[in-house]
Enzyme design. Structure first.
Site, short mmCIF file in Angstrom:
data_model
loop_
_atom_site.label_atom_id
_atom_site.label_comp_id
_atom_site.label_asym_id
_atom_site.label_seq_id
_atom_site.Cartn_x
_atom_site.Cartn_y
_atom_site.Cartn_z
N LYS A 9 4.25 5.22 -5.84
CA LYS A 9 3.08 4.23 -5.39
C LYS A 9 2.13 4.94 -4.84
O LYS A 9 0.58 4.34 -4.56
CB LYS A 9 3.60 2.92 -4.81
CG LYS A 9 4.41 1.99 -6.04
CD LYS A 9 4.07 0.87 -5.46
CE LYS A 9 4.59 -0.37 -6.49
NZ LYS A 9 5.90 -0.31 -6.78
N SER A 11 6.47 -6.06 -1.76
CA SER A 11 7.71 -6.11 -1.46
C SER A 11 8.21 -4.76 -0.68
O SER A 11 9.32 -4.69 -0.47
CB SER A 11 8.65 -6.49 -2.52
OG SER A 11 8.60 -5.37 -3.51
N GLU A 69 13.59 -2.85 -17.16
CA GLU A 69 13.65 -3.87 -16.11
C GLU A 69 15.12 -4.37 -15.95
O GLU A 69 15.93 -4.19 -16.64
CB GLU A 69 12.67 -4.91 -16.38
CG GLU A 69 12.85 -5.68 -17.54
CD GLU A 69 11.93 -6.87 -18.09
OE1 GLU A 69 10.94 -7.20 -17.12
OE2 GLU A 69 12.10 -7.33 -19.08
N GLY A 114 15.92 -10.28 -14.58
CA GLY A 114 14.19 -10.82 -14.83
C GLY A 114 13.67 -10.05 -15.95
O GLY A 114 12.97 -9.06 -15.69
N ASP A 127 11.44 -10.61 -17.77
CA ASP A 127 10.20 -11.24 -17.96
C ASP A 127 9.24 -10.34 -19.03
O ASP A 127 8.73 -10.96 -20.15
CB ASP A 127 9.17 -11.66 -17.16
CG ASP A 127 8.78 -10.39 -16.23
OD1 ASP A 127 9.95 -9.90 -15.53
OD2 ASP A 127 7.76 -10.18 -15.85
N SER A 166 11.66 6.54 -9.69
CA SER A 166 10.33 6.23 -9.22
C SER A 166 10.57 6.37 -7.43
O SER A 166 9.27 6.14 -7.29
CB SER A 166 10.02 4.73 -9.74
OG SER A 166 11.07 3.92 -9.39
C1 PLP Z 1 6.77 -0.65 -7.72
C2 PLP Z 1 8.03 -0.04 -8.21
C3 PLP Z 1 8.40 0.01 -9.21
C4 PLP Z 1 7.63 -0.92 -10.46
O1 PLP Z 1 6.51 -0.41 -10.55
P1 PLP Z 1 5.48 -1.58 -11.40
O2 PLP Z 1 4.06 -0.69 -11.40
O3 PLP Z 1 5.34 -2.66 -10.59
O4 PLP Z 1 5.89 -1.71 -12.81
C5 PLP Z 1 9.44 0.87 -9.60
N1 PLP Z 1 10.11 1.71 -8.83
C6 PLP Z 1 9.84 1.63 -7.54
C7 PLP Z 1 10.54 2.62 -6.79
C8 PLP Z 1 8.72 0.96 -7.19
O5 PLP Z 1 8.35 0.90 -5.84
#
Ligand code: PLP
Length: 324
Positions: free
Chosen positions: A55, A80, A206, A210, A212, A306
């Site tokens: 992010k 969050s 996902e 959830g 969605d 991620s």
């Molecule tokens: C935010 C996040 C996601 C999901 O990313 P989106 O862009 O909302 O789909 C996945 N893994 C981690 C560690 C995140 O912080």
């Protein structure tokens, strides 16, 4: 491509902005994982990114493009967790004030880290209050610019640099798999992957609790759900974005789901075999590859890991649970 919020040139420009600022995170492989799946898996380790998740890429790319006036006034974000830290850190690097609206039950490590990066934290109850309303009021009253966690072109383009970098490091891919919450990561990565390797299949993963996004793609409209109950706190989104959904609809080959038990199993694999701390949400894509929910056999596969932000006590508790 028609009317999508971002194109590959936006991802390229974002990557240039991030050069020398974001970490060039490693791409790791595991002979055990390859043996278990019959694939060649390339794990893009964004758990080693600055502030511990991809992010940072989107947050920094967004703040970099604010006008001097906007930068002088400051930014507000709701999150969050990881987006909060991304905005707090990015804002600090630009000398910009950051107000972060976070749920009261966000992991303690994420709240503390956000404050540690200099973010001013405002807490709310995610089950009774509307974070968007709170953020909008702050933006209005204090002249702050709101930076949403996923439904923003500059955020999406920034997240896409994770896939661009992965493909530059690992070479062409047959399959790319990413975690999926609101779709910022998946949309940016899909744009990058399809531009660089048009035959690359792109999948989002996902939490089972959830689904969605899976339903949204099936039904051809953005499906809204209640906040899902899952250990994947970074993907507890209620719906895709108005900008991310059209990109997913046009470019993504499928969305699959994994259970919390499968996420725990994947956390265990990363810890035991690859010596990595990965947060539950960070395990979504890898769990889909390792359980065969995405068909990876015989293929060159990119897996976005991620993030790695998880309280150590929680990490120990999850790993200590009985094996699935
Ligand atoms: C935010 C996040 C996601 C999901 O990313 P989106 O862009 O909302 O789909 C996945 N893994 C981690 C560690 C995140 O912080």
């Amino acid at each position: 491509m028609t009317n999508l919020a971002i194109s590959f040139s936006d991802v390229v420009a974002a990557h240039r902005r991030l050069s020398g600022v974001a970490h060039h995170t490693p791409v790791l492989t595991s002979a055990t994982a390859d043996e278990m799946t019959g694939a060649r898996l390339h794990f893009k380790c964004e758990n080693f990114q600055r502030m511990g998740a991809f992010k940072f890429r989107g947050g920094y790319n967004a703040i970099a493009q604010l006008t001097p006036q906007q930068q002088a006034a400051g930014v507000v974000a709701f999150s969050s967790g990881n987006h909060a830290q991304a905005i707090a850190l990015s804002a600090k690097l630009f000398g910009v004030r950051a107000v972060i609206v976070m749920p009261k039950d966000a992991p303690a490590a994420k709240v503390a880290a956000t404050r540690g990066y200099g973010g001013e934290v405002v807490l709310y109850d995610r089950y009774t209050e509307d974070r968007q309303e709170i953020s909008q009021a702050l933006a209005r009253d204090q002249g702050l610019t709101m930076i949403p966690p996923y439904d923003h072109a500059h955020v999406m383009a920034g997240q896409g640099t994770a896939a661009k970098e992965l493909i530059e490091q690992a070479g062409p891919l047959d399959v790319l798999i990413t975690p999926l919450g609101g779709g910022g990561l998946l949309s940016g990565c899909a744009v990058a992957a399809k531009a660089m390797n048009p035959n690359c299949k792109v999948y989002g993963v996902e939490p089972e609790a959830g689904n969605d996004a899976q339903r949204s793609l099936r039904e051809g409209r953005i499906v809204h759900i209640d906040t899902p109950s899952t250990i994947a706190d970074g993907a507890q989104t209620q719906h895709l974005g108005e900008l991310t959904f059209p990109v997913l609809r046009e470019l993504v080959d499928g969305v699959v789901t994994v259970s919390d038990a499968e996420l725990i199993e994947q956390m265990r694999f990363f810890a035991a075999r690859m010596k990595m701390v990965v947060e539950p949400t960070g395990c979504l894509a890898a769990a889909a590859a390792m359980t065969g929910k995405v068909d990876v056999r015989g293929k060159r596969v990119g897996v976005i890991v991620s993030g790695g932000n998880v309280d150590l006590a929680r990490f120990a508790t999850l790993l200590g649970q009985q094996q699935a």
